[in-house]
Write a protein that holds these residues in place. Structure first.
Motif, PDB file in Angstrom:
ATOM      1  N   GLU A   1       0.830  -1.203   0.000  1.00  8.45           N
ATOM      2  CA  GLU A   1       0.000   0.000   0.000  1.00  8.45           C
ATOM      3  C   GLU A   1       0.865   1.253   0.000  1.00  8.45           C
ATOM      4  OE1 GLU A   1      -3.143   0.364  -0.621  1.00  8.45           O
ATOM      5  OE2 GLU A   1      -3.236  -1.820  -0.782  1.00  8.45           O
ATOM      6  N   GLY A   2       1.963   1.214   0.746  1.00  8.52           N
ATOM      7  CA  GLY A   2       2.870   2.354   0.753  1.00  8.52           C
ATOM      8  C   GLY A   2       3.415   2.650  -0.631  1.00  8.52           C
ATOM      9  N   GLU A   3       3.803   1.595  -1.337  1.00  7.94           N
ATOM     10  CA  GLU A   3       4.308   1.764  -2.705  1.00  7.94           C
ATOM     11  C   GLU A   3       3.217   2.276  -3.638  1.00  7.94           C
ATOM     12  OE1 GLU A   3       5.693  -2.138  -3.569  1.00  7.94           O
ATOM     13  OE2 GLU A   3       7.419  -1.992  -2.206  1.00  7.94           O
ATOM     14  N   ARG A   4       1.985   1.812  -3.433  1.00 13.88           N
ATOM     15  CA  ARG A   4       0.882   2.237  -4.288  1.00 13.88           C
ATOM     16  C   ARG A   4       0.614   3.737  -4.105  1.00 13.88           C
ATOM     17  NH1 ARG A   4      -3.481  -1.958  -5.412  1.00 13.88           N
ATOM     18  NH2 ARG A   4      -3.415  -2.306  -3.164  1.00 13.88           N
ATOM     19  N   PHE A   5       0.617   4.196  -2.858  1.00 11.45           N
ATOM     20  CA  PHE A   5       0.367   5.615  -2.631  1.00 11.45           C
ATOM     21  C   PHE A   5       1.558   6.479  -3.011  1.00 11.45           C
ATOM     22  CE2 PHE A   5      -3.561   4.450  -0.692  1.00 11.45           C
ATOM     23  CZ  PHE A   5      -4.343   5.582  -0.855  1.00 11.45           C
ATOM     24  N   GLU A   6       2.744   5.918  -2.984  1.00 13.33           N
ATOM     25  CA  GLU A   6       3.914   6.641  -3.501  1.00 13.33           C
ATOM     26  C   GLU A   6       3.723   6.886  -4.995  1.00 13.33           C
ATOM     27  OE1 GLU A   6       7.447   8.671  -3.099  1.00 13.33           O
ATOM     28  OE2 GLU A   6       6.334   7.691  -1.495  1.00 13.33           O
ATOM     29  N   ARG A   7       3.157   5.915  -5.680  1.00 14.77           N
ATOM     30  CA  ARG A   7       2.865   6.059  -7.108  1.00 14.77           C
ATOM     31  C   ARG A   7       1.776   7.104  -7.339  1.00 14.77           C
ATOM     32  NH1 ARG A   7       4.421   6.683 -12.004  1.00 14.77           N
ATOM     33  NH2 ARG A   7       3.128   5.718 -13.609  1.00 14.77           N
ATOM     34  N   ILE A   8       0.729   7.076  -6.517  1.00 12.64           N
ATOM     35  CA  ILE A   8      -0.333   8.074  -6.646  1.00 12.64           C
ATOM     36  C   ILE A   8       0.220   9.478  -6.412  1.00 12.64           C
ATOM     37  CG2 ILE A   8      -2.456   8.947  -5.573  1.00 12.64           C
ATOM     38  CD1 ILE A   8      -3.281   6.039  -5.078  1.00 12.64           C
ATOM     39  N   SER A   9       1.070   9.609  -5.395  1.00 10.10           N
ATOM     40  CA  SER A   9       1.683  10.907  -5.112  1.00 10.10           C
ATOM     41  C   SER A   9       2.528  11.385  -6.284  1.00 10.10           C
ATOM     42  CB  SER A   9       2.543  10.808  -3.849  1.00 10.10           C
ATOM     43  OG  SER A   9       3.217  12.020  -3.595  1.00 10.10           O
ATOM     44  N   SER A  10       3.285  10.472  -6.878  1.00  9.79           N
ATOM     45  CA  SER A  10       4.126  10.825  -8.017  1.00  9.79           C
ATOM     46  C   SER A  10       3.282  11.277  -9.207  1.00  9.79           C
ATOM     47  CB  SER A  10       4.995   9.630  -8.407  1.00  9.79           C
ATOM     48  OG  SER A  10       5.770   9.906  -9.550  1.00  9.79           O
ATOM     49  N   LEU A  11       2.205  10.560  -9.480  1.00  7.71           N
ATOM     50  CA  LEU A  11       1.329  10.893 -10.615  1.00  7.71           C
ATOM     51  C   LEU A  11       0.643  12.239 -10.434  1.00  7.71           C
ATOM     52  CD1 LEU A  11      -0.317   7.388 -11.185  1.00  7.71           C
ATOM     53  CD2 LEU A  11       1.071   8.621 -12.878  1.00  7.71           C
ATOM     54  N   THR A  12       0.411  12.635  -9.194  1.00  8.76           N
ATOM     55  CA  THR A  12      -0.304  13.882  -8.919  1.00  8.76           C
ATOM     56  C   THR A  12       0.626  15.001  -8.464  1.00  8.76           C
ATOM     57  OG1 THR A  12      -0.731  13.181  -6.627  1.00  8.76           O
ATOM     58  CG2 THR A  12      -2.423  12.659  -8.284  1.00  8.76           C
ATOM     59  N   ASN A  13       1.937  14.811  -8.674  1.00  7.47           N
ATOM     60  CA  ASN A  13       2.914  15.829  -8.283  1.00  7.47           C
ATOM     61  C   ASN A  13       2.749  16.195  -6.808  1.00  7.47           C
ATOM     62  OD1 ASN A  13       5.031  17.693  -8.603  1.00  7.47           O
ATOM     63  ND2 ASN A  13       3.631  19.343  -9.199  1.00  7.47           N
ATOM     64  N   GLY A  14       2.710  15.145  -5.977  1.00 11.21           N
ATOM     65  CA  GLY A  14       2.570  15.371  -4.541  1.00 11.21           C
ATOM     66  C   GLY A  14       1.205  15.917  -4.174  1.00 11.21           C
ATOM     67  N   PHE A  15       0.174  15.463  -4.875  1.00 13.37           N
ATOM     68  CA  PHE A  15      -1.209  15.886  -4.648  1.00 13.37           C
ATOM     69  C   PHE A  15      -1.398  17.392  -4.891  1.00 13.37           C
ATOM     70  CE2 PHE A  15      -0.215  12.321  -1.787  1.00 13.37           C
ATOM     71  CZ  PHE A  15      -1.084  11.362  -2.279  1.00 13.37           C
ATOM     72  N   THR A  16      -0.637  17.908  -5.841  1.00 11.06           N
ATOM     73  CA  THR A  16      -0.709  19.330  -6.188  1.00 11.06           C
ATOM     74  C   THR A  16      -1.654  19.525  -7.362  1.00 11.06           C
ATOM     75  OG1 THR A  16       1.571  19.659  -5.452  1.00 11.06           O
ATOM     76  CG2 THR A  16       0.621  21.357  -6.878  1.00 11.06           C
ATOM     77  N   ALA A  17      -2.612  20.411  -7.216  1.00  9.52           N
ATOM     78  CA  ALA A  17      -3.596  20.645  -8.273  1.00  9.52           C
ATOM     79  C   ALA A  17      -2.978  21.426  -9.428  1.00  9.52           C
ATOM     80  CB  ALA A  17      -4.783  21.411  -7.719  1.00  9.52           C
ATOM     81  N   PRO A  18      -3.235  21.027 -10.668  1.00  9.94           N
ATOM     82  CA  PRO A  18      -2.754  21.799 -11.817  1.00  9.94           C
ATOM     83  C   PRO A  18      -3.502  23.124 -11.932  1.00  9.94           C
ATOM     84  CG  PRO A  18      -4.188  20.024 -12.544  1.00  9.94           C
ATOM     85  CD  PRO A  18      -3.989  19.830 -11.073  1.00  9.94           C
ATOM     86  N   GLU A  19      -2.988  24.015 -12.756  1.00 12.71           N
ATOM     87  CA  GLU A  19      -3.574  25.354 -12.866  1.00 12.71           C
ATOM     88  C   GLU A  19      -5.021  25.332 -13.344  1.00 12.71           C
ATOM     89  OE1 GLU A  19      -1.170  27.927 -15.203  1.00 12.71           O
ATOM     90  OE2 GLU A  19       0.550  27.858 -13.831  1.00 12.71           O
ATOM     91  N   ASP A  20      -5.372  24.365 -14.191  1.00  8.43           N
ATOM     92  CA  ASP A  20      -6.737  24.327 -14.738  1.00  8.43           C
ATOM     93  C   ASP A  20      -7.693  23.502 -13.885  1.00  8.43           C
ATOM     94  OD1 ASP A  20      -5.524  21.901 -15.274  1.00  8.43           O
ATOM     95  OD2 ASP A  20      -6.476  21.642 -17.223  1.00  8.43           O
ATOM     96  N   ALA A  21      -7.279  23.148 -12.675  1.00 10.26           N
ATOM     97  CA  ALA A  21      -8.119  22.296 -11.824  1.00 10.26           C
ATOM     98  C   ALA A  21      -9.319  23.074 -11.297  1.00 10.26           C
ATOM     99  CB  ALA A  21      -7.306  21.752 -10.660  1.00 10.26           C
ATOM    100  N   CYS A  22     -10.480  22.437 -11.350  1.00  2.00           N
ATOM    101  CA  CYS A  22     -11.687  23.018 -10.766  1.00  2.00           C
ATOM    102  C   CYS A  22     -11.708  22.724  -9.275  1.00  2.00           C
ATOM    103  CB  CYS A  22     -12.925  22.445 -11.447  1.00  2.00           C
ATOM    104  SG  CYS A  22     -13.159  20.672 -11.151  1.00  2.00           S
TER     105      CYS A  22
END
Length: 243
Positions: free
Chosen positions: A181-202
């Protein structure tokens, strides 16, 4: 206050001694739960961090501590398990489906411009499925026996041996699943740039990322409590019961 030398501690031991240290480790993405056995300096170097700089932050945190962090290591093991069941197991089952539903809506709208959301959605869905199986094993197999051992010690009697011989075996399974699970959430964090919203995010997109981050933070506390406090206490209790 005397400065503490952390080089003789693992990251799990540091957080067990002062749960506020989790804030520092989380900021630097130092895994104190699934890989809590790693020595402090090695964990820092694995993240290309200066151990002395991180140690200074930990010491500053200690100096400014307001005493609000729970004294988890001082809690009896039955209270620790109660906390995990009522806060973390219950929280996963309540908040997980809510986050999954929101993430599905966000993915449907934004996946064209953010295809990584499709992977995040799949990873989170698989996590909830595997976590439900994981929680059930703890609730139906491991935790009842730990409760039984604790009660037997309180009453000054011996308990029958675990049906598999020792709880070391299911604990190892739980720890392996925690690592996954730790590895899975590390992957999610990586895909989302550390859970950072992009500029066009609603607003919904931002909320989904916020909920994913909160879910991960809760999962880290959950795994830390089990790997670094409950499981070692349980193994020590088993040793006393079988002596």
């Amino acid at each position: 206050m005397k400065q503490k030398n952390y080089n003789s501690y693992t990251v799990g031991q540091i957080v067990a001694g002062n749960f506020d240290a989790a804030k520092v480790f989380s900021r630097y993405r130092i895994d104190f739960c699934c890989h809590g056995h790693i020595p402090f300096a090695e964990a820092c170097r694995n993240r290309n961090l200066d151990p002395e700089a991180v140690a200074r932050e930990l010491n500053e945190l200690q100096e400014n501590a307001n005493g609000n962090a729970p004294d988890f290591p001082g809690w009896p093991i039955d209270l620790l398990i109660d906390y995990v069941l009522k806060i973390h197991h219950r929280g996963i089952r309540a908040k997980g489906p809510q986050t999954e539903a929101l993430l599905a809506k966000v993915t449907e709208v934004h996946a064209k411009n953010h295809p990584e959301l499709l992977q995040v959605q799949t990873l989170f869905r698989d996590s909830l499925r595997d976590l439900e199986n994981h929680l059930s094993k703890e609730e139906n197999v491991l935790f009842p026996y730990i409760y039984e051992m604790f009660q037997a010690k309180e009453e000054g009697v011996k308990v029958a041996k675990f049906h598999c011989g020792t709880i070391l075996h299911p604990i190892k399974v739980m720890e392996d699943e925690h690592s996954h699970e730790g590895e899975r959430f590390e992957r999610i964090s990586s895909l989302t740039n550390g859970f950072t919203a992009p500029e066009d995010a609603c607003a919904s997109f931002r909320l989904a990322l916020q909920q994913l981050k909160q879910f991960e933070e809760a999962l880290h506390e959950h795994i830390h409590l089990e790997n670094n406090i409950i499981f070692p206490k349980a193994l020590e209790l088993e040793k006393e019961q079988t002596a």
